[in-house]
Scaffold this active site. Structure first.
Site, PDB file in Angstrom:
ATOM      1  N   ASP A  34       6.485  59.840  37.565  1.00  0.00           N
ATOM      2  CA  ASP A  34       6.009  61.156  37.131  1.00  0.00           C
ATOM      3  C   ASP A  34       4.889  61.632  38.056  1.00  0.00           C
ATOM      4  O   ASP A  34       4.899  62.763  38.558  1.00  0.00           O
ATOM      5  CB  ASP A  34       5.503  61.052  35.686  1.00  0.00           C
ATOM      6  CG  ASP A  34       4.969  62.376  35.176  1.00  0.00           C
ATOM      7  OD1 ASP A  34       5.622  63.401  35.403  1.00  0.00           O
ATOM      8  OD2 ASP A  34       3.885  62.372  34.556  1.00  0.00           O
TER       9      ASP A  34
ATOM     10  N   TYR B 101       6.500  55.344  28.330  1.00  0.00           N
ATOM     11  CA  TYR B 101       7.004  56.548  27.668  1.00  0.00           C
ATOM     12  C   TYR B 101       7.708  56.277  26.340  1.00  0.00           C
ATOM     13  O   TYR B 101       7.985  57.211  25.590  1.00  0.00           O
ATOM     14  CB  TYR B 101       7.979  57.288  28.602  1.00  0.00           C
ATOM     15  CG  TYR B 101       7.282  58.191  29.589  1.00  0.00           C
ATOM     16  CD1 TYR B 101       6.555  57.663  30.641  1.00  0.00           C
ATOM     17  CD2 TYR B 101       7.341  59.569  29.450  1.00  0.00           C
ATOM     18  CE1 TYR B 101       5.917  58.487  31.539  1.00  0.00           C
ATOM     19  CE2 TYR B 101       6.700  60.404  30.345  1.00  0.00           C
ATOM     20  CZ  TYR B 101       5.989  59.863  31.390  1.00  0.00           C
ATOM     21  OH  TYR B 101       5.347  60.689  32.266  1.00  0.00           O
TER      22      TYR B 101
ATOM     23  N   ASP C 190      -1.013  52.919  44.318  1.00  0.00           N
ATOM     24  CA  ASP C 190      -2.205  53.611  44.832  1.00  0.00           C
ATOM     25  C   ASP C 190      -2.116  53.752  46.344  1.00  0.00           C
ATOM     26  O   ASP C 190      -2.388  54.808  46.916  1.00  0.00           O
ATOM     27  CB  ASP C 190      -3.500  52.898  44.393  1.00  0.00           C
ATOM     28  CG  ASP C 190      -3.488  51.395  44.606  1.00  0.00           C
ATOM     29  OD1 ASP C 190      -2.422  50.826  44.930  1.00  0.00           O
ATOM     30  OD2 ASP C 190      -4.570  50.770  44.455  1.00  0.00           O
TER      31      ASP C 190
ATOM     32  N   LYS D 187       2.511  48.335  40.429  1.00  0.00           N
ATOM     33  CA  LYS D 187       1.096  47.947  40.393  1.00  0.00           C
ATOM     34  C   LYS D 187       1.041  46.468  40.043  1.00  0.00           C
ATOM     35  O   LYS D 187       0.343  46.044  39.108  1.00  0.00           O
ATOM     36  CB  LYS D 187       0.369  48.857  39.371  1.00  0.00           C
ATOM     37  CG  LYS D 187      -1.138  48.816  39.429  1.00  0.00           C
ATOM     38  CD  LYS D 187      -1.741  49.280  40.724  1.00  0.00           C
ATOM     39  CE  LYS D 187      -3.208  48.871  40.762  1.00  0.00           C
ATOM     40  NZ  LYS D 187      -3.823  48.999  42.087  1.00  0.00           N
TER      41      LYS D 187
ATOM     42  N   ASP E 160       4.885  64.811  41.236  1.00  0.00           N
ATOM     43  CA  ASP E 160       4.037  66.001  41.394  1.00  0.00           C
ATOM     44  C   ASP E 160       3.334  65.978  42.754  1.00  0.00           C
ATOM     45  O   ASP E 160       3.178  67.016  43.409  1.00  0.00           O
ATOM     46  CB  ASP E 160       2.978  66.092  40.279  1.00  0.00           C
ATOM     47  CG  ASP E 160       3.482  66.846  39.042  1.00  0.00           C
ATOM     48  OD1 ASP E 160       4.695  66.789  38.775  1.00  0.00           O
ATOM     49  OD2 ASP E 160       2.672  67.486  38.345  1.00  0.00           O
TER      50      ASP E 160
HETATM   51  C1  IPM Z   1       8.031  65.687  33.702  1.00  0.00           C
HETATM   52  C2  IPM Z   1       6.997  65.980  32.641  1.00  0.00           C
HETATM   53  C3  IPM Z   1       7.233  65.115  31.409  1.00  0.00           C
HETATM   54  C4  IPM Z   1       7.144  63.657  31.857  1.00  0.00           C
HETATM   55  C5  IPM Z   1       6.271  65.392  30.250  1.00  0.00           C
HETATM   56  C6  IPM Z   1       6.337  66.829  29.797  1.00  0.00           C
HETATM   57  C7  IPM Z   1       6.495  64.473  29.078  1.00  0.00           C
HETATM   58  O1  IPM Z   1       5.722  65.808  33.158  1.00  0.00           O
HETATM   59  O2  IPM Z   1       9.226  65.848  33.429  1.00  0.00           O
HETATM   60  O3  IPM Z   1       7.659  65.324  34.814  1.00  0.00           O
HETATM   61  O4  IPM Z   1       6.053  63.107  31.984  1.00  0.00           O
HETATM   62  O5  IPM Z   1       8.196  63.082  32.107  1.00  0.00           O
HETATM   63 MN    MN Z   2       5.677  65.431  35.290  1.00  0.00          MN
END
Ligand code: IPM
Ligand code: MN
Ligand code: NAD
Length: 353
Positions: free
Chosen positions: A242, A134, A218, A185, A246
């Site tokens: 990240d 990042y 993975d 990884k 999700d």
């Molecule tokens: C999050 C988002 C951000 C990240 C993006 C928007 C840069 O996906 O906060 O999870 O990857 O950190």
């Molecule tokens: Mn995210």
């Protein structure tokens, strides 16, 4: 602390809709909080050409105790530069090295996994938040030609790796959680993986009561779907964190419910839902505000209001379980009505604790 000062940065898309509800909940608590709205986001960027200035970041650091952010991302800014400047800029410049992302199933009906109940999905991700791929180091060469080269470096420092690992161990110790999972990884990325694994093993010796395990990301992604109940604390780098967050969000009912804290203990910290600006549903009044409200609950805990944090979390859980929620959770309420439902449960809680 004198009266805590909070910057609200609703940002773009549904960020504005959900932060409005979090603000309602914060006001309903009747705490002595000063809430100040900041205009930053795509509109502000398009109008002024400025995403956020160094002086503004310095002001946030100096004069505010916390920031509550909605989301950033707008198709009128295809480069996404304002989002990177503001969101990543704040994470980096305020050195918010802990991205704390809890995954908790509030209602068994919400998980897509068969036969899993609330207690089976209850883990936290400690995502390293100031390094990794990042940081934006790298560049392109022979851009736009068939020989184009793009380099995106993965930065891992001993200091950065150690402090997030230590934060995860400290959390596990405080919560009496018997195992920590490192996710990396290391089989393909030996340099970074080596640093993470050595540091994990070394720090782990200071916490003999906690079993450290290291899993490839993975395999962990697969196993979080297969048997999420095995996991309580996961510590990982920026990118894997990240992605796993999700995945975790969906296990617990979807992005609309997922909260996060970007923290440097003792400093101005940033709280935001895990989701983005959701352009597909923005402006329709159906965005789920609970992720933003739960993020503001994490903020209350950080500001020294653990009881209020718990009250808000309980109120959200009641609303979720009663399906007084937006369509993504199987409800039929608007964003505003879902926020109102949380306020109502809060006031009922106040009458009968
Ligand atoms: C999050 C988002 C951000 C990240 C993006 C928007 C840069 O996906 O906060 O999870 O990857 O950190
Ligand atoms: Mn995210
Ligand atoms: P997203 O999180 O915005 O949306 C993904 C999906 O989840 C969409 O279908 C959306 O409708 C749904 N969703 C998300 N939040 C919801 C909510 N509260 N209620 C109901 N449904 C919800 O991810 P994306 O589509 O990949 O990204 C859109 C934009 O947001 C991009 O510009 C991206 O860079 C940005 N983004 C910003 C942040 C942030 O500011 N923290 C985080 C992630 C993505």
């Amino acid at each position: 602390m004198s009266m805590p000062r909070i910057a609200l940065i609703p940002g773009d898309g549904i960020g504005r809709e959900v932060v409005a509800e979090a603000e309602k909940v914060l006001r309903a608590l009747r705490l002595d909080l000063e809430l100040v709205r900041w205009p930053h986001g795509a509109d502000h960027f398009l109008k002024t050409g400025v995403s956020i200035t160094d002086a503004e970041v310095a002001e946030l650091e100096r004069e505010y105790d916390a920031i509550l952010l909605g989301a950033l991302g707008d198709s009128r800014v295809p480069s996404n530069v304002h989002a990177r400047d503001i969101l990543l800029g704040l994470r980096f410049q305020l050195d918010l090295y802990i991205n704390f992302r809890p995954v908790r199933l509030l209602d068994g009906r919400l998980t897509p996994l068969r036969d899993k109940k609330e207690t089976d999905i209850d883990f936290v991700i400690f995502r390293e938040n100031t390094e990794g791929v990042y940081v934006g180091m790298g560049g392109t060469f022979k851009r736009g030609t068939p020989d184009e080269v793009a380099i995106q470096e993965d930065v891992n420092t001993r200091k950065g790796v150690e402090r997030i690992i230590r934060a995860a161990f400290e959390f596990a110790r405080a919560q009496e959680i018997p195992r920590i999972t490192l996710s990396d990884k290391a089989n393909a990325m030996e340099h970074a993986g080596g640093l993470w694994r050595r540091t994990f093993a070394e720090v782990g010796t200071e916490y003999p009561e906690i079993e450290p395990e290291a899993l490839y990301v993975d395999m962990l992604a697969m196993d979080l779907v297969r048997r999420p109940e095995r996991y309580r604390v996961i510590v990982t780098g920026n990118l894997f964190g990240d992605i796993l967050s999700d995945l975790g969000a969906q296990l617990a009912g979807g992005l609309g419910l997922a909260a996060s804290a970007n923290v440097h203990p003792g400093r101005t910290s940033l709280f935001e839902p895990v989701h983005g600006s959701a352009p597909d549903i923005a402006g329709r009044g159906i965005a789920n505000p609970f992720g933003a409200i739960l993020s503001s609950a994490l903020m209350l805990g950080h500001l020294g209001f653990p009881d209020e944090q718990e009250r808000v979390e309980i109120a959200v859980r009641r609303a979720v379980q009663a399906r007084e929620a937006t369509p993504d959770l199987g409800g039929s309420l608007s964003t505003a009505a879902a926020g109102q439902a949380v306020c109502r449960y809060l006031s009922e809680g106040a009458l009968s604790p």
